[in-house]
Design an enzyme around this catalytic site. Structure first.
Site, PDB file in Angstrom:
ATOM      1  N   CYS A 141       0.843  -1.210   0.000  1.00  0.00           N
ATOM      2  CA  CYS A 141       0.000   0.000   0.000  1.00  0.00           C
ATOM      3  C   CYS A 141       0.876   1.258   0.000  1.00  0.00           C
ATOM      4  CB  CYS A 141      -0.910   0.002   1.231  1.00  0.00           C
ATOM      5  SG  CYS A 141      -1.834   1.536   1.406  1.00  0.00           S
TER       6      CYS A 141
HETATM    7  N1  MHO Z   1      -7.301  -1.027   1.782  1.00  0.00           N
HETATM    8  C1  MHO Z   1      -6.145  -0.948   2.578  1.00  0.00           C
HETATM    9  C2  MHO Z   1      -4.958  -0.399   1.858  1.00  0.00           C
HETATM   10  C3  MHO Z   1      -5.162   0.825   1.066  1.00  0.00           C
HETATM   11  S1  MHO Z   1      -3.803   1.106   0.132  1.00  0.00           S
HETATM   12  C4  MHO Z   1      -3.971   2.547  -0.644  1.00  0.00           C
HETATM   13  C5  MHO Z   1      -6.426  -0.110   3.783  1.00  0.00           C
HETATM   14  O1  MHO Z   1      -7.491   0.470   3.859  1.00  0.00           O
HETATM   15  O2  MHO Z   1      -5.570  -0.025   4.656  1.00  0.00           O
HETATM   16  O3  MHO Z   1      -3.753   0.046  -0.854  1.00  0.00           O
END
Ligand code: MHO
Length: 225
Positions: free
Chosen positions: A29
């Site tokens: 992420c």
């Molecule tokens: N969906 C995950 C990661 C977001 S990242 C921009 C979260 O909410 O932490 O991939």
């Protein structure tokens, strides 16, 4: 505060544009690596985006075969590419993020030129000698980058509405905000990688006029976290 005194364009970029290097990294992420690298002296600008794939116009909800990445501009006189690579490999586990969510999260390293490629080989050899193994990172020449949506830029700083409100006085457009060294540092602060004292000390070294420096320091001190 008098906006006439200093526009964002007067204060940024804080560093000369010559001898700036760029690298694009995938570590999962993209929110956290933007904060991690943003807090480091020598990193001039950070931005999140999608890279490595072939699908057209990637976006968060339509990433196609692209990967979440962070792109950095850095000043090698202050932080070397070697140091950037150590931060990169010391702060994610390539094995763990592979096979998770397809290509959205991958360990990726896009180098900009032959010199960077040689440094990568050198750092990999050194890490191997130190017994740290061969990371499962895809390493390739840079092939483009698609800027992510505004809400994914400086994501952790945006959790602090008062900071954004104050910073908007100085960096009125999203581009100004994205390109600001100060905003990159504060994004690192928002995630807990640095503290205000360190940022203020570092700002004392920035090659900007002292009256501007004073105004920026006042602005930072006014932020309610
Ligand atoms: N969906 C995950 C990661 C977001 S990242 C921009 C979260 O909410 O932490 O991939």
């Amino acid at each position: 505060m008098n906006k006439q005194v200093m526009q964002a364009s007067d204060s940024e970029p804080f560093f000369p544009m010559s001898n700036v290097q760029t690298v694009t990294l995938g570590m999962g992420c993209f929110w956290s690596p933007e904060s991690l690298f943003g807090h480091l002296p020598g990193v001039i600008r950070t931005r999140t985006g999608y890279a490595g794939g072939t699908s057209m116009n990637p976006a968060y909800r339509q990433m196609g075969n692209h990967t979440e990445t962070v792109q950095l501009d850095f000043s090698p006189g202050i932080i070397t590419f070697d140091e950037i690579l150590e931060v990169f490999w010391n702060n994610h586990n390539p094995v763990n993020i592979n096979n998770y969510k397809g290509r959205q999260y991958l360990s990726l390293l896009f180098y900009s030129d032959d010199k960077q490629r040689e440094t990568i080989q050198h750092v990999l050899r050194r890490r191997k000698e130190q017994g740290r193994g061969e990371p499962e990172t895809e390493i390739a020449p840079y092939s483009g980058f698609h800027l992510a949506e505004d809400k994914h830029q400086k994501y952790y700083l945006k959790r602090f509405p008062n900071a954004i409100e104050k910073l908007n006085e100085w960096f009125p457009s999203q581009d100004d905000l994205n390109n600001s060294t100060l905003v990159a540092r504060l994004n690192g602060l928002a995630k807990g990688y640095t503290n205000l004292e360190r940022i203020l000390n570092e700002m004392g070294q920035w090659p900007i006029r002292s009256e501007h420096q004073k105004l920026i320091i006042d602005l930072v001190k006014q932020i309610r976290w």
